[in-house]
Write a protein that holds these residues in place. Structure first.
Motif, PDB file in Angstrom:
ATOM      1  N   LEU A  68     -27.080 -18.329   1.525  1.00 19.19           N
ATOM      2  CA  LEU A  68     -28.506 -18.203   1.825  1.00 19.19           C
ATOM      3  C   LEU A  68     -29.198 -17.287   0.843  1.00 19.19           C
ATOM      4  O   LEU A  68     -28.549 -16.536   0.115  1.00 19.19           O
ATOM      5  N   PHE A 158     -34.744 -21.863   7.718  1.00 20.92           N
ATOM      6  CA  PHE A 158     -34.697 -20.935   8.867  1.00 20.92           C
ATOM      7  C   PHE A 158     -36.090 -20.812   9.485  1.00 20.92           C
ATOM      8  O   PHE A 158     -36.740 -19.763   9.411  1.00 20.92           O
ATOM      9  N   MET A 255     -30.842 -19.728  15.261  1.00 24.41           N
ATOM     10  CA  MET A 255     -30.458 -18.381  14.808  1.00 24.41           C
ATOM     11  C   MET A 255     -30.630 -17.397  15.961  1.00 24.41           C
ATOM     12  O   MET A 255     -31.546 -17.530  16.778  1.00 24.41           O
ATOM     13  N   ASP A 290     -27.785 -13.724  12.872  1.00 27.98           N
ATOM     14  CA  ASP A 290     -28.759 -13.193  11.931  1.00 27.98           C
ATOM     15  C   ASP A 290     -28.007 -12.206  11.025  1.00 27.98           C
ATOM     16  O   ASP A 290     -26.808 -11.947  11.180  1.00 27.98           O
ATOM     17  N   MET A 323     -23.769 -15.016   9.406  1.00 26.76           N
ATOM     18  CA  MET A 323     -24.522 -14.611   8.211  1.00 26.76           C
ATOM     19  C   MET A 323     -23.981 -13.229   7.859  1.00 26.76           C
ATOM     20  O   MET A 323     -24.542 -12.221   8.260  1.00 26.76           O
TER      21      MET A 323
HETATM   22  C1  NOJ Z   1     -33.234 -11.692   8.919  1.00 28.57           C
HETATM   23  C2  NOJ Z   1     -34.380 -12.260   9.695  1.00 28.57           C
HETATM   24  O1  NOJ Z   1     -34.416 -11.667  10.973  1.00 28.57           O
HETATM   25  C3  NOJ Z   1     -34.326 -13.762   9.849  1.00 28.57           C
HETATM   26  O2  NOJ Z   1     -35.551 -14.200  10.377  1.00 28.57           O
HETATM   27  C4  NOJ Z   1     -34.026 -14.438   8.547  1.00 28.57           C
HETATM   28  O3  NOJ Z   1     -33.973 -15.831   8.731  1.00 28.57           O
HETATM   29  C5  NOJ Z   1     -32.703 -13.914   8.009  1.00 28.57           C
HETATM   30  N1  NOJ Z   1     -32.794 -12.482   7.814  1.00 28.57           N
HETATM   31  C6  NOJ Z   1     -32.310 -14.581   6.706  1.00 28.57           C
HETATM   32  O4  NOJ Z   1     -33.101 -14.116   5.684  1.00 28.57           O
END
Ligand code: NOJ
Length: 730
Positions: A68, A158, A255, A290, A323
């Motif tokens: 990502l 996302f 997510m 997340d 993630m």
């Molecule tokens: C953290 C954020 O809370 C979320 O909204 C986002 O999709 C992810 N990071 C990935 O960047």
């Protein structure tokens, strides 16, 4: 081929592939890493940001299922589209060289367009899309976003945020569709349908991701990633339905909430992630954690005694993909947990099957090249026009005393205030960079409010203000200039932000902005107050003194042009507030409050109520009628109402249907939005609109936490009219 046949083929493919996979390959599928793990140093500025050895390590040695983000955390920024295509192609080609040729799914935060692709079409943010009350526009922004994401060679978005925005301090309020459950569900579902079409394997479609499941948006103290205390009834009434709508609309990924609800971190909540999401909502896709949130069960929440235990808790609660994102610790730990049997193979197989299913559904196995040509799919004239239209419909005219607006194109205008000459303040976070604050990276050809005003008018326009948001404005100079002009356009608000960096202690407007406003009001010139920003900062004192108030929120890259279109009357405003605009900082009451919130001393008395928004014409609804005055439990009822343009200009009006349950075993909101339609009407034109209220619309979360419809009386409200009906049980 029928959808069912297509599904069966995919299920077969998943089973066959899974049977060939080693444990390492399976655990790898569940691992998602940040771009920085495969990046050369300062990848954001490199011509070839990928370090081949690092990529090989990720793909060959760790079998990662997903990557990502844009190059490269923490200084990440948007990249040219050709570079994106090249980078994602490099990854695709390497994955195709692995034993089983399982593609990597590349995920990106394209929350208002393709954030991280240079010059992409960046729409109004969700709070502003909600203000359009226009599901068709939301659908189109979904379509265009998917196209630009795919033309960039990216696979997975996302977005949308399905959290309900009922805590205005929260620095991600603007990423939501506002405080109302129905509005959020409708706008979010339309976005998903546009983004995914009937089949998101198509070259110009892409899978969406509902986030952040669930309760993230309601922190008690207003700070990002802090605890919410949401009882089960409130959860089911306010926070779950938009996710259920997103699942129904076909979103294949979810997510997870980074914070905690009722003492249980989102990533450890089996009841939410498995019992409710799968068991009740029937979600078949995969969940992704997340950012770093599994290890945080150990480092932050002190729920796990070790990083290893954190992985076990999260995976067993129902997290399918981690993630991680900065290393392979999740891979190593889960591998070990699987080998010792602490995480059963059945759970790993389940998670991997879900991930593979989405990869097949997304057409990733069939793709050897970037999916979509750039030509004809990126920044098309049509896309820019949709963006302009969205921005126009997103802007809310909140006050217009003595019809000071529209302004004459000959008027001499002083433009001042920290949001008058910046693009970033109209776009907010997730624009070119994570925080959206690098004004120097914004496209030069887009117009700030000041530039758009200058282009529109032949009158004299003077600007007093700085170059950056925080530059102090010379108040004396602004006041002197105001004396020389017919009218002052005073642009206030917030700088861009997201997540923890946007935390604030109070909704009050920055004192320096208040000072500037007070000094200008002192000399008595007419003032048009304009605000940009993600939250409703308290403007009561100055809104009272201003002749006109226009609430811009975050209208995106076309926001300056759209605002000028409205200020000078080239466009008739039609935006309505998707939240209640508080009068004072602690007076936060949503429109769908309980009776006791507006009883005796208590009041719902916002500065502007939910759905408030003026037009340069006027509309009236009349003739509200129901198909019957009595239905049986489980039946629907039709609502008809006429809406007429009673003014002198063509305009658009969203007609809203509210419902109230007269008496119930659990207290009910004073009213709840259940349906809406937006129509365009010429002067004098009248249209009859039809709506259907379903048993779901009449339902409540009963005493035993089940959704039920109770017999009794209901009141339908549209405009100034009401109509009653009875639900009877035979
Ligand atoms: C953290 C954020 O809370 C979320 O909204 C986002 O999709 C992810 N990071 C990935 O960047």
């Amino acid at each position: 081929m029928s959808a069912q046949e297509a599904n069966e083929i995919i299920e077969d493919q998943v089973r066959t592939l899974l049977a060939q996979m080693t444990l390492e390959e399976k655990v790898g599928q569940m691992t998602q890493i940040d771009f920085s793990v495969i990046s050369v140093e300062n990848g954001q500025d490199a011509e070839n940001p990928i370090d081949p050895a690092k990529l090989e390590n990720a793909i060959f040695n760790h079998h990662v299922g997903s990557i990502l983000n844009t190059p490269t955390t923490p200084n990440n920024k948007a990249q040219p589209i050709q570079k994106w295509r090249h980078m994602t192609q490099t990854i695709r080609e390497l994955a195709a060289k692995t034993r089983l040729k399982i593609p990597v799914i590349y995920g990106i935060d394209a929350i208002h367009g393709a954030t991280y692709t240079q010059n992409s079409v960046l729409f109004p943010q969700a709070i502003s899309m909600a203000a359009t009350f226009n599901t068709e526009l939301s659908f189109k922004t979904g379509e265009i976003t998917a196209r630009e994401v795919k033309a960039s060679g990216l696979d997975w978005n996302f977005s949308p945020v399905m959290d309900i925005g009922r805590q205005p301090l929260w620095p991600r309020l603007w990423e939501t569709y506002g405080e109302d459950v129905h509005l959020s569900s409708a706008l979010g579902s339309a976005f998903i349908q546009g983004h995914q079409g009937d089949d998101f394997a198509q070259a110009d479609k892409a899978p969406t991701c509902l986030k952040h499941y669930v309760g993230y948006s309601y922190p008690l103290n207003g700070k990002d990633r802090s605890p919410a205390w949401i009882g089960e009834r409130a959860l089911r009434e306010y926070f779950l339905p938009s996710f259920a709508a997103g699942v129904k609309a076909g979103a294949p990924t979810v997510m997870i909430n980074s914070a905690e609800v009722d003492g249980i971190p989102g990533h450890a909540n089996y009841q939410y992630l498995t019992t409710i999401l799968r068991g009740e909502m029937g979600f078949k896709g995969f969940t992704v954690s997340d950012w770093e949130d599994i290890i945080r069960l150990y480092t932050r929440d002190k729920m796990a005694a070790s990083p290893r235990q954190a992985v076990k808790i999260a995976v067993m609660a129902g997290v399918d993909m981690s993630m991680v994102p900065f290393d392979f610790s999740f891979y190593d730990l889960l591998l070990d947990l699987a080998k010792t049997g602490e995480v059963p193979m059945s759970r790993i197989d389940e998670a991997v099957s879900r991930i593979l299913r989405v990869k097949y559904q997304s057409g990733l196995f069939d793709r050897t090249e970037p999916a979509l040509a750039v030509e004809g799919n990126f920044v098309t004239d049509e896309a820019v026009a949709v963006n302009r239209q969205a921005a126009r419909e997103a802007i809310v005219l909140a006050k217009n005393d003595r019809q000071i607006l529209p302004l004459s194109k000959q008027a001499s205008i002083l433009v001042t205030g920290p949001t008058a000459n910046l693009l970033s303040v109209m776009n907010g976070g997730w624009t070119i960079t994570w925080q959206g604050s690098k004004e120097e990276l914004y496209p030069q050809d887009k117009l700030t409010l000041l530039k758009a005003i200058q282009q529109k008018t032949s009158g004299k326009v003077t600007y007093v203000g700085g170059k950056n948001f925080s530059d102090e404005i010379n108040i004396e100079q602004a006041v002197n200039a105001a004396r020389q002009h017919d009218v002052v356009v005073l642009a206030l608000g917030e700088k861009p932000y997201t997540e923890t960096e946007g935390n604030i202690e109070s909704l009050n407007l920055d004192p320096l902005q208040l000072q500037l406003a007070r000094a200008i009001f002192e000399i008595g010139k007419p003032v048009v107050l304009i605000t940009f920003g993600g939250r409703p900062r308290i403007i009561t004192e100055i809104a009272d003194k201003a002749q006109a108030v226009v609430l811009g929120f975050l209208p995106g890259m076309e926001g300056g042009s759209a605002m000028a279109d409205i200020l000078f009357g080239d466009v008739n405003p039609s935006g309505k507030l998707p939240i209640s605009y508080p009068r004072q900082t602690n007076d936060v009451v949503p429109y769908d409050h309980k009776p006791l919130e507006a009883y005796e001393g208590n009041q719902y008395r916002p500065l502007y109520p939910f759905a408030h928004g003026l037009s340069y014409t006027s509309f009236a609804t009349n003739g509200l009628r129901l198909s019957t005055d009595q239905i049986e439990l489980g039946e629907s009822i039709d609502v008809t109402v006429n809406v007429k343009n009673t003014g002198a200009r063509t305009g658009k009006e969203a007609v809203l249907v509210y419902l109230h349950d007269a008496a119930a075993s659990v207290t009910r909101p004073v009213k709840q939005l259940k349906a809406f339609k937006k129509v365009e009407l010429a002067p004098g034109q009248e249209q009859s609109l039809q709506f259907t209220l379903t048993p779901q619309d009449m339902s409540l979360i009963g005493i035993d936490m089940q959704r039920v419809v109770e017999a009794g009386e209901f009141k339908v409200m549209v405009g100034h009219e009401t109509a009653e009906f009875k639900v009877v049980k035979h």
